[in-house]
Enzyme design. Structure first.
Site, PDB file in Angstrom:
ATOM      1  CE  LYS A  56       2.368   1.966   4.592  1.00 55.45           C
ATOM      2  NZ  LYS A  56       1.850   1.072   3.518  1.00 55.45           N
ATOM      3  CB  THR A 108      -0.922   0.021   1.225  1.00 52.32           C
ATOM      4  OG1 THR A 108      -1.745  -1.144   1.196  1.00 52.32           O
ATOM      5  CG2 THR A 108      -1.812   1.253   1.205  1.00 52.32           C
ATOM      6  CE  LYS A 167      -5.207  -1.868   1.711  1.00 56.55           C
ATOM      7  NZ  LYS A 167      -3.859  -2.448   1.752  1.00 56.55           N
TER       8      LYS A 167
END
Length: 311
Positions: free
Chosen positions: A263, A120, A195
């Site tokens: 993150k 990701t 995502k």
């Protein structure tokens, strides 16, 4: 397949054969054998693909090596040996180094190599990698995944793919070894944007799941019985079915690290800000998880959000 010339890439979809890559001519390099990557590489190995693995810590790949995977000392070495290379690593800075560094994949992979980043990362970086690889007749896809350690272990990941659709079709047989919900989303960066949608949905959901378990306990209920009632109803979700039981048991081992979720949420917040979009649920989730990070919970699984209330 025709060798690309100056205009070849623009007509790639018309010129490329739509067949999937043959297993007997495919050698897969796999970079990142952590919580999810190890299971993913194992599935490819058991499916009959030759697999070359690399990880910053070799010990984390020892099981795979014992099962028949070959070891490479660096991404540069993998680039010289594999014609399909998959990465699932930590942060965008790691992706940039592995792909665009002097000893990275784009500068050292052979022509017509396929690069699949399943980390990701940021949509903008996915686009940069695509453009740089295109100059060398190397094909790239951004293909982040959802499903955590359970999805990786059971080969039931959701895989969201960005890049050229013709390239996606050629690699589809590889994706099918790893997941059950595989969707082509659009051009380079589209997988990463998708995502972000996934992580935004999970962020608020994790707050609701955790509050529900804490509420059940404070109300004097048996949380496991509560789950029997609510997991199959309108409240049902992956997090409720798979992570709430871990909360109840006090199992905070990572299926997905808090540090990586933070993150992801920060990438989504930055992307949303760039689109002038308010994200109050995502913002709150990032604040709560950052509080846990400051308390030393970076290496815990995301279900450790429970600890925010259990104090």
């Amino acid at each position: 397949m025709k060798k690309n010339n100056v205009n070849g890439w623009q007509h790639c979809k018309k010129e490329r054969k739509q067949n999937m890559l043959a297993k007997e001519t495919t050698t897969i390099g796999f970079i990142g054998t952590g919580v999810m990557g190890k299971s993913m590489a194992r599935h490819l190995l058991h499916a009959g693909y030759p697999v070359i693995v690399h990880n910053r810590t070799k010990e984390k790949a020892s099981d795979l090596i014992a099962e028949g995977a070959d070891w490479a000392d660096s991404p540069h070495e993998i680039a010289s040996k594999a014609n399909v290379i998959i990465t699932i690593i930590g942060y965008p800075k790691d992706v940039e180094e592995v792909y665009l560094g002097e000893l990275g994949l784009v500068k050292n992979a052979r022509e017509n190599t396929y690069l699949i980043d399943m980390t990701t990362s940021t949509p903008s970086l996915a686009k940069r990698i695509y453009e740089e690889a295109k100059k060398k007749n190397i094909y790239t896809l951004d293909a982040p995944v959802s499903g955590g350690d359970v999805g990786a272990r059971d080969a039931k990941l959701s895989i969201m793919v960005g890049g050229d659709e013709a390239v996606f079709k050629e690699l589809q047989s590889i994706f099918e070894v790893l997941g059950t919900n595989i969707v082509y989303q659009g051009p380079a960066g589209a997988g990463q944007h998708t995502k972000m949608c996934n992580q935004i949905a999970i962020a608020s959901n994790m707050i609701g799941v955790t509050e529900a378990i804490v509420y059940a306990k404070k109300a004097g209920l048996d949380p496991e019985k509560v789950l029997q009632s609510i997991t199959s109803g309108a409240a049902g979700s992956f997090s409720l079915s798979n992570l709430a039981p871990r909360m109840i048991k006090g199992d905070f081992e990572p299926g997905f690290y808090i540090k990586h979720f933070i993150k992801d949420m920060r990438i989504a917040l930055e992307e949303a800000e760039g689109m002038n979009m308010e994200t109050p649920g995502l913002s709150l989730a990032e604040t709560l998880y950052s509080h846990l990070s400051a308390k030393g919970e970076d290496e815990s699984g995301t279900q450790a959000l429970y600890k925010y209330w259990d104090r």
